[in-house]
Design an enzyme around this catalytic site. Structure first.
Site, PDB file in Angstrom:
ATOM      1  N   PRO A  79      -2.082  10.553  50.413  1.00 28.51           N
ATOM      2  CA  PRO A  79      -2.444  11.954  50.691  1.00 28.51           C
ATOM      3  C   PRO A  79      -3.779  12.387  50.094  1.00 28.51           C
ATOM      4  O   PRO A  79      -4.173  13.536  50.274  1.00 28.51           O
ATOM      5  CB  PRO A  79      -1.291  12.727  50.035  1.00 28.51           C
ATOM      6  CG  PRO A  79      -0.895  11.876  48.875  1.00 28.51           C
ATOM      7  CD  PRO A  79      -1.056  10.450  49.355  1.00 28.51           C
ATOM      8  N   GLY A  80      -4.475  11.493  49.356  1.00 30.88           N
ATOM      9  CA  GLY A  80      -5.833  11.822  48.965  1.00 30.88           C
ATOM     10  C   GLY A  80      -6.114  11.874  47.479  1.00 30.88           C
ATOM     11  O   GLY A  80      -7.177  12.340  47.068  1.00 30.88           O
ATOM     12  N   GLY A  81      -5.206  11.366  46.653  1.00 24.39           N
ATOM     13  CA  GLY A  81      -5.419  11.417  45.209  1.00 24.39           C
ATOM     14  C   GLY A  81      -6.651  10.676  44.747  1.00 24.39           C
ATOM     15  O   GLY A  81      -7.430  11.172  43.920  1.00 24.39           O
ATOM     16  N   ASP A  83      -7.402   6.437  56.817  1.00 23.14           N
ATOM     17  CA  ASP A  83      -5.942   6.430  56.911  1.00 23.14           C
ATOM     18  C   ASP A  83      -5.541   6.976  58.277  1.00 23.14           C
ATOM     19  O   ASP A  83      -6.234   7.836  58.822  1.00 23.14           O
ATOM     20  CB  ASP A  83      -5.300   7.273  55.801  1.00 23.14           C
ATOM     21  CG  ASP A  83      -3.870   6.827  55.500  1.00 23.14           C
ATOM     22  OD1 ASP A  83      -3.025   6.876  56.419  1.00 23.14           O
ATOM     23  OD2 ASP A  83      -3.600   6.429  54.349  1.00 23.14           O
ATOM     24  N   LYS A 117       0.683  -3.828  44.947  1.00 24.41           N
ATOM     25  CA  LYS A 117       2.034  -3.276  44.861  1.00 24.41           C
ATOM     26  C   LYS A 117       3.065  -4.345  45.238  1.00 24.41           C
ATOM     27  O   LYS A 117       2.870  -5.095  46.190  1.00 24.41           O
ATOM     28  CB  LYS A 117       2.167  -2.066  45.791  1.00 24.41           C
ATOM     29  CG  LYS A 117       1.226  -0.911  45.454  1.00 24.41           C
ATOM     30  CD  LYS A 117       1.291   0.172  46.525  1.00 24.41           C
ATOM     31  CE  LYS A 117       0.307   1.288  46.248  1.00 24.41           C
ATOM     32  NZ  LYS A 117       0.817   2.264  45.305  1.00 24.41           N
ATOM     33  N   ASP A 161      -5.297   1.989  47.424  1.00 22.10           N
ATOM     34  CA  ASP A 161      -3.970   2.171  46.829  1.00 22.10           C
ATOM     35  C   ASP A 161      -2.915   2.015  47.930  1.00 22.10           C
ATOM     36  O   ASP A 161      -1.886   2.684  47.927  1.00 22.10           O
ATOM     37  CB  ASP A 161      -3.887   3.554  46.165  1.00 22.10           C
ATOM     38  CG  ASP A 161      -2.697   3.680  45.215  1.00 22.10           C
ATOM     39  OD1 ASP A 161      -2.322   2.671  44.599  1.00 22.10           O
ATOM     40  OD2 ASP A 161      -2.146   4.793  45.108  1.00 22.10           O
TER      41      ASP A 161
END
Length: 316
Positions: free
Chosen positions: A191-193, A209, A276, A247
């Site tokens: 979402p843009g962190g 994205d 991840k 990420d």
């Protein structure tokens, strides 16, 4: 894995590894793969009779362990003060006695970091009480932070998720962050962190994205959003960027191929990428990331079942 507290190892300790909370089993798997031998656990601290190995999962490695008999609190503090000034205690047990030893040492009062910031440079040793009269210390350790923990003065209003803390920590450890005049490509940005961090540092950011970013991030004047697949993007067709961030949630082997494509392309100056893991930890792929020339891999304090890959293009 069997953890043992208040039990002294039956052999001389030649290295010790502090596991992230809840990832003792993952660290033990890695240490066994790397030949660390039998382990004796003291809380989250894995004690080994083997020389130190390069651990990706340990928050920190104690590289020069020494065992000392300490019949008194003052005696324990006296031993450490005679060696050096700065010590960080790891305290899984004997809390009152450990607190009294800490009070007898020169004060060490770390504060949360305000980003942007660089990692501490002061020399820092580590210690713990294995039992009331047995001190384990190491004059050196691989992390400049107390027990590998990196707290921040958090922004609880603007970032769209807490993922921004991972990038803050990664850039703090690098001692380098995007600045005005630099360009960044954020793969899998929603979402843009991470885009929020890079844009807030003054750089021009292109966020990639298929899903939209949070409105307050997408509307920043130095952010461009492109709604496409990060894996479908051809590095050869992209303009060079100073920073490549990722990420993305994806299998480690797929991320490894993505990282290699960008490195071969020569289009990125620096890469910061989260690796991840879903289900079992893919140690083999993690080690393949760590073997890439110019790169290294760490478990950040703000990582979960993840590692972070850092890479920098050779300036020559």
């Amino acid at each position: 894995m069997t953890q043992v507290e208040a039990t002294l190892p039956p052999w001389p300790v030649r290295s010790a590894y502090l596991a992230p909370p809840d990832f003792e089993a993952v660290l033990e798997q890695e240490l066994q793969r790397k030949g660390a031998g039998d382990l004796c656990w003291h809380g989250r601290l894995a004690l080994s009779a083997a020389p130190p190995v390069n651990s990706l999962w340990a928050l920190e490695t104690w590289r020069e362990p020494e065992m000392h008999d300490v019949p008194s609190i003052k005696g324990a503090a006296r031993i450490m003060r005679a060696i050096q000034r700065n010590w960080a205690g790891y305290v899984p047990m004997l809390h009152r006695r450990s607190a009294l030893i800490t009070d007898a040492l020169p004060p060490l009062r770390p504060k949360p970091f305000t980003f942007p910031a660089a990692a501490p440079t002061a020399h820092l040793g580590a210690w713990t009480l294995l039992c009331a009269d047995r001190l384990l210390l190491s004059r050196t350790k691989t992390s400049p932070f107390v027990n590998g923990e990196v707290p921040f003065v958090e922004n609880r209003t603007d970032p769209p998720s807490r993922a921004y803390l991972k990038l803050w920590e990664a850039l703090l450890r690098l001692g380098r962050w995007p600045v005005a005049g630099e360009t960044c490509l954020d793969l899998g940005a929603c979402p843009g962190g991470w885009t929020w961090v890079a844009a807030g540092s003054g750089a021009q950011v292109t966020a990639i994205d298929r899903s939209p970013l949070a409105d307050n991030v997408a509307s920043l004047p130095n952010v461009t959003c492109r709604y496409e697949s990060a894996f479908g993007l051809d590095p050869e067709s992209c303009a060079p960027v100073d920073w490549l961030f990722s990420d993305i949630i994806a299998y480690p082997a797929r991320l490894l191929a993505l990282a290699r494509r960008w490195i071969v392309s020569g289009r990125a100056g620096r890469i910061v990428m989260t690796i991840k893991f879903q289900g079992e930890t893919d140690h083999e792929t993690a080690e393949a990331f760590a073997a890439i020339p110019g790169g290294h891999v760490l478990h950040l304090w703000h990582n979960k079942h993840e590692l972070t890959f850092f890479w920098q293009r050779d300036p020559s």
